[in-house]
Motif scaffolding. Sequence first.
Motif, PDB file in Angstrom:
ATOM      1  N   ALA A 148    -108.163   8.267  -5.517  1.00 34.53           N
ATOM      2  CA  ALA A 148    -107.479   9.523  -5.819  1.00 34.53           C
ATOM      3  C   ALA A 148    -107.830  10.027  -7.215  1.00 34.53           C
ATOM      4  O   ALA A 148    -108.126   9.247  -8.112  1.00 34.53           O
ATOM      5  CB  ALA A 148    -105.975   9.334  -5.707  1.00 34.53           C
ATOM      6  N   THR A 149    -107.793  11.331  -7.370  1.00 39.38           N
ATOM      7  CA  THR A 149    -107.991  11.931  -8.683  1.00 39.38           C
ATOM      8  C   THR A 149    -107.425  13.331  -8.693  1.00 39.38           C
ATOM      9  O   THR A 149    -107.056  13.876  -7.654  1.00 39.38           O
ATOM     10  CB  THR A 149    -109.477  11.974  -9.063  1.00 39.38           C
ATOM     11  N   THR A 150    -107.320  13.895  -9.871  1.00 39.08           N
ATOM     12  CA  THR A 150    -106.962  15.302 -10.014  1.00 39.08           C
ATOM     13  C   THR A 150    -108.093  16.030 -10.725  1.00 39.08           C
ATOM     14  O   THR A 150    -108.778  15.458 -11.577  1.00 39.08           O
ATOM     15  CB  THR A 150    -105.666  15.483 -10.831  1.00 39.08           C
ATOM     16  N   LEU A 151    -108.296  17.261 -10.345  1.00 38.99           N
ATOM     17  CA  LEU A 151    -109.304  18.116 -10.972  1.00 38.99           C
ATOM     18  C   LEU A 151    -108.629  19.377 -11.468  1.00 38.99           C
ATOM     19  O   LEU A 151    -107.964  20.072 -10.690  1.00 38.99           O
ATOM     20  CB  LEU A 151    -110.407  18.482  -9.978  1.00 38.99           C
ATOM     21  N   THR A 152    -108.780  19.672 -12.746  1.00 43.27           N
ATOM     22  CA  THR A 152    -108.184  20.865 -13.326  1.00 43.27           C
ATOM     23  C   THR A 152    -109.214  21.974 -13.364  1.00 43.27           C
ATOM     24  O   THR A 152    -110.317  21.787 -13.877  1.00 43.27           O
ATOM     25  CB  THR A 152    -107.674  20.586 -14.748  1.00 43.27           C
ATOM     26  N   GLY A 153    -108.868  23.140 -12.828  1.00 39.82           N
ATOM     27  CA  GLY A 153    -109.809  24.250 -12.760  1.00 39.82           C
ATOM     28  C   GLY A 153    -109.486  25.340 -13.752  1.00 39.82           C
ATOM     29  O   GLY A 153    -108.346  25.495 -14.194  1.00 39.82           O
ATOM     30  N   ASP A 154    -110.493  26.133 -14.100  1.00 42.73           N
ATOM     31  CA  ASP A 154    -110.245  27.270 -14.974  1.00 42.73           C
ATOM     32  C   ASP A 154    -109.683  28.455 -14.197  1.00 42.73           C
ATOM     33  O   ASP A 154    -109.481  29.539 -14.742  1.00 42.73           O
ATOM     34  CB  ASP A 154    -111.515  27.677 -15.730  1.00 42.73           C
ATOM     35  N   ASP A 155    -109.402  28.255 -12.909  1.00 42.94           N
ATOM     36  CA  ASP A 155    -108.773  29.287 -12.087  1.00 42.94           C
ATOM     37  C   ASP A 155    -107.258  29.173 -12.107  1.00 42.94           C
ATOM     38  O   ASP A 155    -106.559  29.919 -11.422  1.00 42.94           O
ATOM     39  CB  ASP A 155    -109.271  29.200 -10.635  1.00 42.94           C
ATOM     40  N   GLY A 156    -106.719  28.227 -12.892  1.00 43.47           N
ATOM     41  CA  GLY A 156    -105.281  28.056 -12.980  1.00 43.47           C
ATOM     42  C   GLY A 156    -104.710  27.063 -11.987  1.00 43.47           C
ATOM     43  O   GLY A 156    -103.521  26.745 -12.048  1.00 43.47           O
ATOM     44  N   PHE A 157    -105.539  26.555 -11.077  1.00 39.74           N
ATOM     45  CA  PHE A 157    -105.081  25.610 -10.066  1.00 39.74           C
ATOM     46  C   PHE A 157    -105.479  24.187 -10.452  1.00 39.74           C
ATOM     47  O   PHE A 157    -106.431  23.968 -11.198  1.00 39.74           O
ATOM     48  CB  PHE A 157    -105.677  25.941  -8.693  1.00 39.74           C
ATOM     49  N   THR A 158    -104.739  23.222  -9.921  1.00 38.78           N
ATOM     50  CA  THR A 158    -105.085  21.813 -10.046  1.00 38.78           C
ATOM     51  C   THR A 158    -105.290  21.251  -8.654  1.00 38.78           C
ATOM     52  O   THR A 158    -104.514  21.545  -7.738  1.00 38.78           O
ATOM     53  CB  THR A 158    -103.979  21.035 -10.780  1.00 38.78           C
ATOM     54  N   TYR A 159    -106.347  20.463  -8.483  1.00 36.38           N
ATOM     55  CA  TYR A 159    -106.715  19.926  -7.176  1.00 36.38           C
ATOM     56  C   TYR A 159    -106.485  18.420  -7.164  1.00 36.38           C
ATOM     57  O   TYR A 159    -106.879  17.719  -8.097  1.00 36.38           O
ATOM     58  CB  TYR A 159    -108.184  20.234  -6.872  1.00 36.38           C
ATOM     59  N   VAL A 160    -105.851  17.935  -6.114  1.00 31.88           N
ATOM     60  CA  VAL A 160    -105.578  16.510  -5.958  1.00 31.88           C
ATOM     61  C   VAL A 160    -106.193  16.046  -4.645  1.00 31.88           C
ATOM     62  O   VAL A 160    -105.981  16.665  -3.598  1.00 31.88           O
ATOM     63  CB  VAL A 160    -104.062  16.213  -5.945  1.00 31.88           C
ATOM     64  N   GLU A 161    -106.968  14.979  -4.688  1.00 26.41           N
ATOM     65  CA  GLU A 161    -107.525  14.392  -3.469  1.00 26.41           C
ATOM     66  C   GLU A 161    -106.965  12.991  -3.285  1.00 26.41           C
ATOM     67  O   GLU A 161    -106.957  12.182  -4.210  1.00 26.41           O
ATOM     68  CB  GLU A 161    -109.047  14.338  -3.524  1.00 26.41           C
ATOM     69  N   LEU A 162    -106.494  12.710  -2.067  1.00 26.04           N
ATOM     70  CA  LEU A 162    -105.922  11.414  -1.722  1.00 26.04           C
ATOM     71  C   LEU A 162    -106.460  10.954  -0.377  1.00 26.04           C
ATOM     72  O   LEU A 162    -106.841  11.772   0.458  1.00 26.04           O
ATOM     73  CB  LEU A 162    -104.395  11.504  -1.616  1.00 26.04           C
ATOM     74  N   THR A 163    -106.463   9.650  -0.171  1.00 26.31           N
ATOM     75  CA  THR A 163    -106.796   9.081   1.128  1.00 26.31           C
ATOM     76  C   THR A 163    -105.562   8.355   1.658  1.00 26.31           C
ATOM     77  O   THR A 163    -104.873   7.666   0.912  1.00 26.31           O
ATOM     78  CB  THR A 163    -107.975   8.100   1.020  1.00 26.31           C
ATOM     79  N   ALA A 164    -105.273   8.535   2.956  1.00 24.73           N
ATOM     80  CA  ALA A 164    -104.064   7.951   3.533  1.00 24.73           C
ATOM     81  C   ALA A 164    -104.367   7.282   4.859  1.00 24.73           C
ATOM     82  O   ALA A 164    -105.165   7.778   5.650  1.00 24.73           O
ATOM     83  CB  ALA A 164    -103.006   9.029   3.746  1.00 24.73           C
ATOM     84  N   GLU A 165    -103.736   6.153   5.088  1.00 20.39           N
ATOM     85  CA  GLU A 165    -103.782   5.473   6.375  1.00 20.39           C
ATOM     86  C   GLU A 165    -102.566   5.917   7.172  1.00 20.39           C
ATOM     87  O   GLU A 165    -101.429   5.728   6.735  1.00 20.39           O
ATOM     88  CB  GLU A 165    -103.766   3.954   6.185  1.00 20.39           C
ATOM     89  N   ALA A 166    -102.794   6.540   8.336  1.00 24.11           N
ATOM     90  CA  ALA A 166    -101.699   7.161   9.081  1.00 24.11           C
ATOM     91  C   ALA A 166    -101.479   6.496  10.429  1.00 24.11           C
ATOM     92  O   ALA A 166    -102.420   6.069  11.094  1.00 24.11           O
ATOM     93  CB  ALA A 166    -102.004   8.640   9.297  1.00 24.11           C
ATOM     94  N   ASP A 167    -100.219   6.418  10.830  1.00 24.50           N
ATOM     95  CA  ASP A 167     -99.874   6.027  12.187  1.00 24.50           C
ATOM     96  C   ASP A 167     -99.926   7.269  13.074  1.00 24.50           C
ATOM     97  O   ASP A 167    -100.006   8.393  12.581  1.00 24.50           O
ATOM     98  CB  ASP A 167     -98.474   5.413  12.233  1.00 24.50           C
ATOM     99  N   GLU A 168     -99.853   7.071  14.389  1.00 24.95           N
ATOM    100  CA  GLU A 168     -99.914   8.212  15.284  1.00 24.95           C
ATOM    101  C   GLU A 168     -98.641   9.059  15.185  1.00 24.95           C
ATOM    102  O   GLU A 168     -97.564   8.557  14.860  1.00 24.95           O
ATOM    103  CB  GLU A 168    -100.124   7.778  16.735  1.00 24.95           C
ATOM    104  N   LEU A 169     -98.806  10.339  15.475  1.00 18.18           N
ATOM    105  CA  LEU A 169     -97.708  11.298  15.451  1.00 18.18           C
ATOM    106  C   LEU A 169     -97.455  11.739  16.888  1.00 18.18           C
ATOM    107  O   LEU A 169     -98.379  12.173  17.582  1.00 18.18           O
ATOM    108  CB  LEU A 169     -98.092  12.495  14.584  1.00 18.18           C
ATOM    109  N   VAL A 170     -96.211  11.617  17.345  1.00 15.42           N
ATOM    110  CA  VAL A 170     -95.881  11.878  18.748  1.00 15.42           C
ATOM    111  C   VAL A 170     -94.723  12.865  18.842  1.00 15.42           C
ATOM    112  O   VAL A 170     -93.706  12.713  18.157  1.00 15.42           O
ATOM    113  CB  VAL A 170     -95.513  10.575  19.491  1.00 15.42           C
TER     114      VAL A 170
END
Length: 211
Positions: A148-170
């Motif tokens: 995971a990390t965060t990226l700060t942009g000069d557009d005023g937004f901050t971007y966060v990327e994460l990886t997740a292990e998910a169970d099924e959704l029913v």
Amino acid sequence: MPDTLPDMGATTTAVRAAGALVLVALLAGCTGDDGIVTTTPTPTVEASDPTPSPTVSPSDDGELTDEELLALMPEAALELDPGGAFAAAVYWVQALGEAYERGDTSVLRGLSLADCTYCVEQAGHIDTAYADGATITGGAYLVDTADATTLTGDDGFTYVELTAEADELVVHARSGEETQVGAAGQYRFQLKLLPQGRIWRVAGVFLERAE
């Protein structure tokens, strides 16, 4: 926003959250790499078992006020820096999972901007399912901050990327029929956040299988 953000950093802690990720991936309001100017390693977050969020009753129109949202959010998510954006992103994912399990989308909507297509559509799907008498189940999933990390942009937004292990959704229909709408597995998602006052709100989400 590209399929992957450049210069992903690393930390060493995992955060467990209750909820589920859906199979459908929608990209809303994301920009390309041009505005990204800084890479900030994601801060360490203490691993903990999921606990129920405090209950706050929404106003008569079903929407939470900023004061009500602030009372619910973890203190770390109120910081207007990359660490705060990361904590807010994790909390948004928790709010998504809790919305599926409880059928209450008020927190999810309150932490999402109106032009976030993914946010609006997922909240709409949840509201429709429960209005039709259905319920939704999905096991806990693990958000792994090792990638995971965060990226700060000069557009005023901050971007966060994460990886997740998910169970099924029913989805469990009132008739008894069960429909799997999210497969178990590992997913990578990117969130685009914008601070408004003391609250980080999600402006876009990109989700894909991390195979």
